[in-house]
Design a protein around this motif. Structure first.
Motif, mmCIF file in Angstrom:
data_model
loop_
_atom_site.group_PDB
_atom_site.id
_atom_site.type_symbol
_atom_site.label_atom_id
_atom_site.label_comp_id
_atom_site.label_asym_id
_atom_site.label_seq_id
_atom_site.Cartn_x
_atom_site.Cartn_y
_atom_site.Cartn_z
ATOM 1 N N THR A 1 -4.371 17.393 -2.826
ATOM 2 C CA THR A 1 -5.725 16.798 -2.740
ATOM 3 C C THR A 1 -6.635 17.829 -3.664
ATOM 4 O OG1 THR A 1 -7.420 15.828 -1.941
ATOM 5 C CG2 THR A 1 -6.155 17.320 -0.626
ATOM 6 N N LYS A 2 -7.888 18.265 -3.591
ATOM 7 C CA LYS A 2 -8.717 18.818 -4.136
ATOM 8 C C LYS A 2 -9.096 19.788 -2.579
ATOM 9 C CE LYS A 2 -9.972 17.626 -8.574
ATOM 10 N NZ LYS A 2 -10.745 17.501 -9.197
ATOM 11 N N LEU A 3 -9.034 19.563 -1.404
ATOM 12 C CA LEU A 3 -9.714 19.696 -0.474
ATOM 13 C C LEU A 3 -8.431 20.702 0.252
ATOM 14 C CD1 LEU A 3 -10.868 16.492 1.137
ATOM 15 C CD2 LEU A 3 -12.240 18.346 -0.223
ATOM 16 N N VAL A 4 -7.186 21.096 -0.134
ATOM 17 C CA VAL A 4 -6.409 20.988 0.873
ATOM 18 C C VAL A 4 -6.122 22.649 0.275
ATOM 19 C CG1 VAL A 4 -4.130 21.167 1.509
ATOM 20 C CG2 VAL A 4 -5.097 19.225 1.626
ATOM 21 N N ASN B 1 -12.949 -9.523 23.495
ATOM 22 C CA ASN B 1 -11.508 -8.871 24.274
ATOM 23 C C ASN B 1 -10.933 -8.568 22.501
ATOM 24 O OD1 ASN B 1 -9.604 -9.087 24.818
ATOM 25 N ND2 ASN B 1 -8.483 -10.872 23.674
ATOM 26 N N ILE B 2 -11.699 -7.236 22.412
ATOM 27 C CA ILE B 2 -10.863 -6.349 21.088
ATOM 28 C C ILE B 2 -9.555 -6.148 21.650
ATOM 29 C CG2 ILE B 2 -11.586 -4.353 20.031
ATOM 30 C CD1 ILE B 2 -14.278 -4.462 20.535
ATOM 31 N N ARG B 3 -8.361 -6.546 20.557
ATOM 32 C CA ARG B 3 -7.355 -6.301 21.171
ATOM 33 C C ARG B 3 -6.878 -5.253 20.223
ATOM 34 N NH1 ARG B 3 -3.996 -11.638 22.259
ATOM 35 N NH2 ARG B 3 -2.947 -10.185 21.310
ATOM 36 N N TRP B 4 -7.106 -5.366 18.165
ATOM 37 C CA TRP B 4 -6.703 -3.770 17.323
ATOM 38 C C TRP B 4 -7.993 -3.180 16.957
ATOM 39 C CZ3 TRP B 4 -2.265 -4.952 18.262
ATOM 40 C CH2 TRP B 4 -1.893 -6.060 19.009
ATOM 41 N N SER B 5 -7.317 -1.743 16.812
ATOM 42 C CA SER B 5 -7.828 -0.653 16.347
ATOM 43 C C SER B 5 -7.360 -0.282 15.094
ATOM 44 C CB SER B 5 -7.934 0.576 17.162
ATOM 45 O OG SER B 5 -8.512 0.270 17.977
ATOM 46 N N LEU B 6 -8.625 0.435 14.504
ATOM 47 C CA LEU B 6 -7.415 1.247 13.320
ATOM 48 C C LEU B 6 -8.528 2.645 13.226
ATOM 49 C CD1 LEU B 6 -10.617 1.658 11.141
ATOM 50 C CD2 LEU B 6 -10.183 -1.293 10.269
ATOM 51 N N VAL B 7 -7.863 3.279 12.082
ATOM 52 C CA VAL B 7 -8.407 4.977 12.201
ATOM 53 C C VAL B 7 -8.561 4.942 10.458
ATOM 54 C CG1 VAL B 7 -7.215 5.633 14.058
ATOM 55 C CG2 VAL B 7 -6.661 5.793 11.850
ATOM 56 N N HIS B 8 -9.627 6.043 10.424
ATOM 57 C CA HIS B 8 -10.116 5.741 8.217
ATOM 58 C C HIS B 8 -8.819 7.104 8.072
ATOM 59 C CE1 HIS B 8 -12.702 2.791 9.299
ATOM 60 N NE2 HIS B 8 -13.076 2.750 7.630
ATOM 61 N N VAL B 9 -8.563 7.529 8.115
ATOM 62 C CA VAL B 9 -7.442 8.269 6.870
ATOM 63 C C VAL B 9 -7.763 8.735 5.454
ATOM 64 C CG1 VAL B 9 -5.578 7.758 8.226
ATOM 65 C CG2 VAL B 9 -5.590 6.747 6.100
ATOM 66 N N GLU B 10 -7.073 9.929 4.926
ATOM 67 C CA GLU B 10 -7.954 10.538 3.336
ATOM 68 C C GLU B 10 -6.069 11.526 3.488
ATOM 69 O OE1 GLU B 10 -11.404 12.632 3.524
ATOM 70 O OE2 GLU B 10 -12.319 11.480 3.053
ATOM 71 N N PHE B 11 -5.968 11.122 1.677
ATOM 72 C CA PHE B 11 -4.523 11.278 1.070
ATOM 73 C C PHE B 11 -5.146 13.305 1.120
ATOM 74 C CE2 PHE B 11 -3.177 13.792 -2.649
ATOM 75 C CZ PHE B 11 -1.894 13.259 -3.151
ATOM 76 N N ARG C 1 -7.925 6.494 -3.575
ATOM 77 C CA ARG C 1 -8.809 6.147 -2.734
ATOM 78 C C ARG C 1 -10.135 6.542 -3.428
ATOM 79 N NH1 ARG C 1 -6.369 2.186 -2.718
ATOM 80 N NH2 ARG C 1 -7.063 0.191 -1.566
ATOM 81 N N GLU C 2 -12.230 6.967 -3.524
ATOM 82 C CA GLU C 2 -12.421 7.771 -3.377
ATOM 83 C C GLU C 2 -13.131 7.649 -2.209
ATOM 84 O OE1 GLU C 2 -15.312 6.584 -6.979
ATOM 85 O OE2 GLU C 2 -13.577 6.479 -8.348
ATOM 86 N N LYS C 3 -13.246 6.642 -1.278
ATOM 87 C CA LYS C 3 -13.645 7.361 0.323
ATOM 88 C C LYS C 3 -12.832 6.514 1.564
ATOM 89 C CE LYS C 3 -14.817 2.749 0.331
ATOM 90 N NZ LYS C 3 -16.154 1.457 0.488
ATOM 91 N N PHE D 1 0.992 -1.232 0.047
ATOM 92 C CA PHE D 1 -0.170 -0.217 0.076
ATOM 93 C C PHE D 1 0.715 0.947 0.459
ATOM 94 C CE2 PHE D 1 -3.047 2.736 1.649
ATOM 95 C CZ PHE D 1 -3.684 2.990 0.637
ATOM 96 N N SER D 2 0.573 2.029 -0.933
ATOM 97 C CA SER D 2 1.260 3.258 -1.227
ATOM 98 C C SER D 2 0.880 4.145 -1.200
ATOM 99 C CB SER D 2 2.641 3.338 -2.618
ATOM 100 O OG SER D 2 1.331 3.084 -3.787
ATOM 101 N N ILE D 3 1.173 5.482 -0.675
ATOM 102 C CA ILE D 3 0.899 6.972 -1.235
ATOM 103 C C ILE D 3 -0.051 7.264 -2.194
ATOM 104 C CG2 ILE D 3 2.577 8.034 -2.042
ATOM 105 C CD1 ILE D 3 1.159 10.575 0.737
ATOM 106 N N ASP D 4 0.182 6.604 -3.186
ATOM 107 C CA ASP D 4 -0.214 6.372 -4.399
ATOM 108 C C ASP D 4 -1.548 5.903 -4.478
ATOM 109 O OD1 ASP D 4 1.053 8.157 -6.152
ATOM 110 O OD2 ASP D 4 2.509 6.551 -6.515
ATOM 111 N N ASP D 5 -1.890 4.666 -4.368
ATOM 112 C CA ASP D 5 -2.795 3.925 -3.560
ATOM 113 C C ASP D 5 -4.089 4.349 -2.726
ATOM 114 O OD1 ASP D 5 -2.386 1.696 -5.222
ATOM 115 O OD2 ASP D 5 -1.045 1.185 -3.603
ATOM 116 N N LEU D 6 -3.570 5.407 -1.658
ATOM 117 C CA LEU D 6 -4.681 6.317 -0.604
ATOM 118 C C LEU D 6 -4.834 7.304 -1.833
ATOM 119 C CD1 LEU D 6 -5.661 6.886 1.895
ATOM 120 C CD2 LEU D 6 -3.713 8.359 2.275
#
Length: 175
Positions: A171-174, A96-106, A25-27, A17-22
């Protein structure tokens, strides 16, 4: 936050997974597969709106490739409970939830990455990154960056782009 831009297989699945993959992404992308408690705890402290460096790891030229934004705070990394997924953990369960994630956008791909060799130079005593957690705990895939380190690294990235006569991809949002 580190990811591997070159192929590597876990349970028969390519986890590259690279920054180009991120960027493609459309979501928002779930930053999953973190299986170190310290890294998980850093993610659990992230807030929506926080920015993070995207670091290419375990590749020919490791280094900071750009910036992403946390758009959804931590939730369960359900892949830990699914046999056959790359980072299955048989000890993780609904109870016993051991692992978490966050959601990110480019947000930004640096015109010229900041390579690991340069980061190590900047991390020498007296340098702007001498206390940087990533340089002290290199195996950790998610670590804190101080405000001073964040500012210094963004200035370095901007200077490298200027010297190369290039612009960061944003990104266009920045603004």
């Amino acid at each position: 936050m580190k990811a591997e831009p070159e192929s590597r297989f876990e349970n028969g699945i390519d986890v590259r997974f690279s920054i180009d993959d991120l960027r493609a992404r459309e979501k928002p992308e779930g930053w999953d597969g973190i299986r170190a408690y310290a890294a998980r705890n850093h993610m659990r402290n992230m807030n929506a709106g926080d920015k993070a460096f995207f670091y290419h790891s375990n590749c020919k030229e490791p280094g900071i490739a750009g910036v992403m934004e946390i758009v959804k705070e931590f939730s369960e990394d359900k892949s830990a409970r699914r046999p056959g997924t790359p980072y299955y953990d048989p000890q993780s369960s609904k109870d016993n939830i051991r692992w978490s994630l966050v959601h990110v956008e480019f947000r930004k791909k640096f015109a010229v990455p900041i390579g690991l060799k340069e980061l190590r130079e900047l991390g020498k005593p007296g340098g702007p990154l001498e206390n940087m957690m990533m340089l002290k705990q290199g195996r950790l895939s998610v670590s804190r960056v101080s405000a001073e380190e964040w500012k210094a690294l963004n200035e370095i990235a901007d200077e490298k782009a200027k010297e190369a006569g290039l612009k960061h991809e944003m990104t266009k949002l920045v603004k």
